[in-house]
Design a protein around this motif. Sequence first.
Motif, PDB file in Angstrom:
ATOM      1  N   PHE A 137      75.409  23.676 -21.237  1.00  0.00           N
ATOM      2  CA  PHE A 137      74.958  23.774 -22.417  1.00  0.00           C
ATOM      3  C   PHE A 137      75.355  22.511 -23.628  1.00  0.00           C
ATOM      4  O   PHE A 137      75.683  22.340 -24.624  1.00  0.00           O
ATOM      5  CB  PHE A 137      75.439  24.969 -23.083  1.00  0.00           C
ATOM      6  N   GLU A 138      75.156  21.274 -22.596  1.00  0.00           N
ATOM      7  CA  GLU A 138      75.587  20.018 -23.338  1.00  0.00           C
ATOM      8  C   GLU A 138      74.603  19.875 -24.845  1.00  0.00           C
ATOM      9  O   GLU A 138      75.000  19.409 -25.527  1.00  0.00           O
ATOM     10  CB  GLU A 138      75.668  18.856 -22.429  1.00  0.00           C
ATOM     11  N   ALA A 139      73.272  19.776 -24.182  1.00  0.00           N
ATOM     12  CA  ALA A 139      72.176  19.789 -25.412  1.00  0.00           C
ATOM     13  C   ALA A 139      72.694  20.819 -26.531  1.00  0.00           C
ATOM     14  O   ALA A 139      72.505  20.141 -27.690  1.00  0.00           O
ATOM     15  CB  ALA A 139      71.005  19.873 -24.795  1.00  0.00           C
ATOM     16  N   LEU A 140      72.904  21.958 -26.356  1.00  0.00           N
ATOM     17  CA  LEU A 140      73.099  22.953 -27.350  1.00  0.00           C
ATOM     18  C   LEU A 140      74.269  22.244 -28.295  1.00  0.00           C
ATOM     19  O   LEU A 140      74.282  22.096 -29.461  1.00  0.00           O
ATOM     20  CB  LEU A 140      73.377  24.117 -26.847  1.00  0.00           C
ATOM     21  N   LEU A 141      75.375  21.969 -27.261  1.00  0.00           N
ATOM     22  CA  LEU A 141      76.422  21.350 -28.025  1.00  0.00           C
ATOM     23  C   LEU A 141      76.249  20.105 -29.045  1.00  0.00           C
ATOM     24  O   LEU A 141      76.814  20.114 -30.174  1.00  0.00           O
ATOM     25  CB  LEU A 141      77.691  21.044 -26.950  1.00  0.00           C
ATOM     26  N   GLY A 142      75.513  19.209 -28.438  1.00  0.00           N
ATOM     27  CA  GLY A 142      75.021  18.092 -29.179  1.00  0.00           C
ATOM     28  C   GLY A 142      74.507  18.365 -30.475  1.00  0.00           C
ATOM     29  O   GLY A 142      74.582  17.864 -31.404  1.00  0.00           O
ATOM     30  N   LEU A 143      73.771  19.308 -30.119  1.00  0.00           N
ATOM     31  CA  LEU A 143      72.668  19.933 -31.534  1.00  0.00           C
ATOM     32  C   LEU A 143      73.396  20.246 -32.407  1.00  0.00           C
ATOM     33  O   LEU A 143      73.428  20.174 -33.642  1.00  0.00           O
ATOM     34  CB  LEU A 143      71.756  21.192 -31.039  1.00  0.00           C
TER      35      LEU A 143
END
Lengths: 183, 220
Positions: A155-161
């Motif tokens: 969930f890196e993209a979610l974290l970045g978002l």
Amino acid sequence: MGPSEHDLLARKARRAYELGRLRMALRVALIVVPAVALGIVLSSSSARAECACLGVVLLATAIGLRWYGRGYDRAVVPGVLAGVLPMSAGLVSPSLLAAGEEVACVVLCTVGLVSGVLLARYATRDAQTLDGRRWFVGVGMAAVMAVMGCLGHGFEALLGLVLGAVIVAAYFLARGKPRSLST
Amino acid sequence: MPSLVVADLAQVPIADCSVSADAKATAAHSSALPINPSQDARARIQASMERYADGHRDAFDPLFQLLWPLVREFTRRALHNQADADDAAQNALLKVFARISTYDPQRDALGWALGIAYYEVLTLRKKTQRLREDGAQALVTLATGTPTAAEDALLARELSEAMRVALAELPEGDRELMTALVCEAAPGSGTDATDVAVRKRRQRAKERLREVWRRLYGSF
């Protein structure tokens, strides 16, 4: 026109309004359905069912918010559009892993961060301060999209978002007045 | 304070409404129809419309109370016939409320609403004209007994006969109403309540006549 006919006309007008509003709300499906379909098609076979469930929730929420209005409706489409970025990044993350785990992680985080920043900037576009409803709805919609893309991949993209949206929101809240988008 | 006239409304673009240029010109030429509420009323309509378009359901009552008399007055002045004007006003108001969620707050709320009413008036005029040209011609011939042109006499007689047969199928009350309608001596020019009742009865009679006509001859 007697009072009863006046009341009847008022009832009809209310009904016409709600139906018109529902029709307007349903148009959001033109954006959400292709985005969700893209997520379902590109996701791994093991994650398709969860992806479809999230898509249904996303569509129902989008229609509900657009119908309800009161400021909650405005951020639905920007949220979905901003969510396409982290979702797409999540979906192509298996290919990115070939370039190395760290690279994939950085790319996903960066894409999520960009989405978060865009959404937070959108939430401060018209208001003198951060519009909480726009921020919350936009980030919520984009987060669901990001989760759809990240199922089974991390969930890196979610974290970045979330990180991007929170940082920019906190900045504008601390500053009190947002910068104009044109500056 | 600038007054809103039909000629101004001809410039208002309304989606889903296609009206020919000659119809627009006719309406614009017919008369200037100033609907000139107070600045305060205009501002309240604007505010209520913006709130309602944004989803605040509590803005319905003030908006409805402010808008309905103005739309009704507008159509009344445009059509000169209370029954038709009421029909047009009701249709226009329902269309306004159906489209309110797409209302752009940058636009003048009253002008937007009256623009829809304006197209409703044009639509009703065109519909009435079409009806006169089609089925109603038979009724006119039946009532006056004088065909419009000598070469149409045979056709007029046939239509008259067909209409006589169709009218004979109607109940007595409906027959009287239709005859009164053709002679333009419709009863019920008294109170509003009587007008409404007569209008409804007349509408039902028209529908029954259309049904009989379709049953007998296929199309109206």
